[in-house]
Design an enzyme around this catalytic site. Sequence first.
Site, PDB file in Angstrom:
ATOM      1  N   GLU A 437      -0.169   9.329   0.721  1.00  0.00           N
ATOM      2  CA  GLU A 437      -0.914   8.277   1.432  1.00  0.00           C
ATOM      3  C   GLU A 437      -1.560   8.850   2.688  1.00  0.00           C
ATOM      4  OE1 GLU A 437       1.604   5.074   2.735  1.00  0.00           O
ATOM      5  OE2 GLU A 437       0.026   4.178   3.979  1.00  0.00           O
ATOM      6  N   ASP A 510       4.187   5.829   3.099  1.00  0.00           N
ATOM      7  CA  ASP A 510       4.969   5.481   4.287  1.00  0.00           C
ATOM      8  C   ASP A 510       6.010   4.424   3.968  1.00  0.00           C
ATOM      9  OD1 ASP A 510       3.529   7.218   5.792  1.00  0.00           O
ATOM     10  OD2 ASP A 510       2.116   5.694   6.544  1.00  0.00           O
ATOM     11  N   ASP A 512       6.594   1.604   5.059  1.00  0.00           N
ATOM     12  CA  ASP A 512       6.241   0.307   5.660  1.00  0.00           C
ATOM     13  C   ASP A 512       5.544  -0.556   4.606  1.00  0.00           C
ATOM     14  OD1 ASP A 512       3.777   1.413   5.343  1.00  0.00           O
ATOM     15  OD2 ASP A 512       3.346   1.667   7.476  1.00  0.00           O
ATOM     16  N   ASP A 514       2.398  -1.362   4.072  1.00  0.00           N
ATOM     17  CA  ASP A 514       1.232  -0.764   3.431  1.00  0.00           C
ATOM     18  C   ASP A 514       1.639   0.288   2.417  1.00  0.00           C
ATOM     19  OD1 ASP A 514      -0.699  -2.247   4.488  1.00  0.00           O
ATOM     20  OD2 ASP A 514      -1.421  -0.753   5.952  1.00  0.00           O
TER      21      ASP A 514
END
Length: 657
Positions: A437, A510, A512, A514
Amino acid sequence: MAKEYGVGDIKVMEGLEAVRMRPGMYIGSTGMRGLHHMLWEIVDNAVDEAANGYADTVSVTIERDESVTVEDNGRGIPVGIHEKLGVSGVEVVYTQLHAGGKFDNDSYSYSGGLHGVGASVVNALSEYVHVEVYRDGRIYEQNFRSYVDGGGKLQCGKPVAPLAEIGRTRKQGTKVTFLPDARVFETLHMNYDVISRRMRELAYLNRGICFKLFDKREWGNRKEAEYKFDGGISDYVRYLNEEKTALYEPPIHIMGQKDGIQVEVAFQHNDGYAESIFSYVNNIPTSEGGTHETGFKAAFTKILNDYCRKAELLKDKDPSLSGEDFREGVTVILSLKMHSIQFEGQTKTRLGNTEARPAVETVMTEQLIPYLDDLKNAATANLIAEKALKAAKVRETARKAKNMAREKVKLENAPLVGKLSSCTGRDASVNELFIVEGDSAGGSAKMGRDRRFQAILPLRGKPLNVEKKRLDQVLANDEFRSVITALGTGIGEDFTLSSLKYNKIIILSDADQDGAHIRAILLTFFYRYMKELITDGHVYIGQPPLYKVQKGKDIQYAYSDHELSKLTKAAGKGYTLQRYKGLGEMNPEQLWATTMNPEHRALIRVDLEDAADVEHLVSLLMGDKVAPRKEYISEFANFNKQDAFAQRADVQPGKEA
Ligand code: 0R9
């Protein structure tokens, strides 16, 4: 279906020591999966009794000491004395490997598993087993134990005493408690969610039987569930279509039998494009399909084409519609019960019995044709036909568009592959592709990797959500084109596993929201268009650390909050703590050390063991109904561990699953 048989019918062969010597041969593994397998062996016996009409409730209780109790309200295991062995039926069932009664081929058992030797295998691999039988107004009990004797020899599954009558009761049934042996299993901690999901599945597959689950392990957090579906597999289809828009209601439900094979099918179309067929034999998922699925597809296509011609929706001159046209947007559960099943295929989940195909075709023909011809079902029949006719038209248009897109891919290959930092080695069986990412993490990964076998493909921004997109739309997307080009396999019906350039495809995003979304989109893409990559075990999720704990020169990484508290406790005072918010915060050396180096990293392999559940979650997370998605996301806020696929994967921190 059930024949009465007494204790004398039970066949006898080997000793339990054989099971201890090679547990894997009987229960697959000594990890989590094998541990749960123990439970399913006992549950299968209870389900058999219920499926034969003698019981209506099966309950499972996980006790505080990690032992598990299974209870049914059937006839109770026979308590009479076996003619040749001079011991009770209960003792024969629990101590004789191959004490299958007439299980093997004859009358009683359709359940999956070990054909009646399950109980003795569970006993052989348990520290103790306690059996209670409620029969003819009496309570009987017998205990079995595994222990090291005075001479240092391991005795396994030995009766502590003969079966004894210990009281009176009005109850009827069998109750079995067992504690898996810590000398055999890597862990004794069964997973509530895994058990609950399987019990729900069994409840769908065995209409009307009530399954109860209790978890008593945590005082303040007792969990329980109860599943009973009077609609059986029709309810299952409804559940799978829950996040979609069904075209008709109720689902079409077909049941019958031919040559001793029981066939049951339920299906319902929705307004989407994906075809979802989940098949089972004797309650065991057949993820690789097999003869029964082939029979279903052949009959479905023929019967519906015949209907279209009869209804003059297809003229004589028109070509027949393809099977895919009729299966667009359909959700199907196919469940067979039969004897002597043979499994084939890579993961031994494809049904091989040739007699299954004609059995399914016959039952479909005998029941689906009259259903479609019945005037009160005309509206449903027309919806199915119209959907297929439209699918055929769109497919033709899409075929043209796809050819164009293919040409486009060829033309634009060069700049797309330009994003990829390939590895120098050419051995696909060891090469790895990291899909990373963001450009900044991609940069660190490029510098930190071992370029001999690790390739890096950075993804810019969020890729297209492919759920509910047609193939030509997916092919028009830059990010996916670069993934397809990098992998070398082609896509959809052109997919060829043998052309895969990397043995491992590792998604690095990541920890998180997203990151979880990007991961879910990529996994959905693989699931919809390259499913074999997943079923063949090539797709992994990388696990970057969440924290760095440093004391002086000593640096340690924590991959979960639980690990963090262990590390900080061990460090005492005077440490510094860094929380990683994204992969981009790590320098190349750190990324290599924590996440990419095969000797230290923890990968999660993505699998589809519970394919129907994955399907449900994919449509929930990626489909177009927003409210249920929000609900799910707030329930499983920890994206790092709990997304649709990863929670189904074999998680082995520190090891590659
Ligand atoms: C809690 C888990 N339940 C069981 O393990 C279980 C096994 C079992 C069973 C019979 C009935 N209930 C059961 N529960 C049974 C009874 C009779 C005939 N066949 C089966 C009968 O009363 O005539 N048995 C499974 C195997 C055997 N019994 C046998 F081999 F001992 F016969």
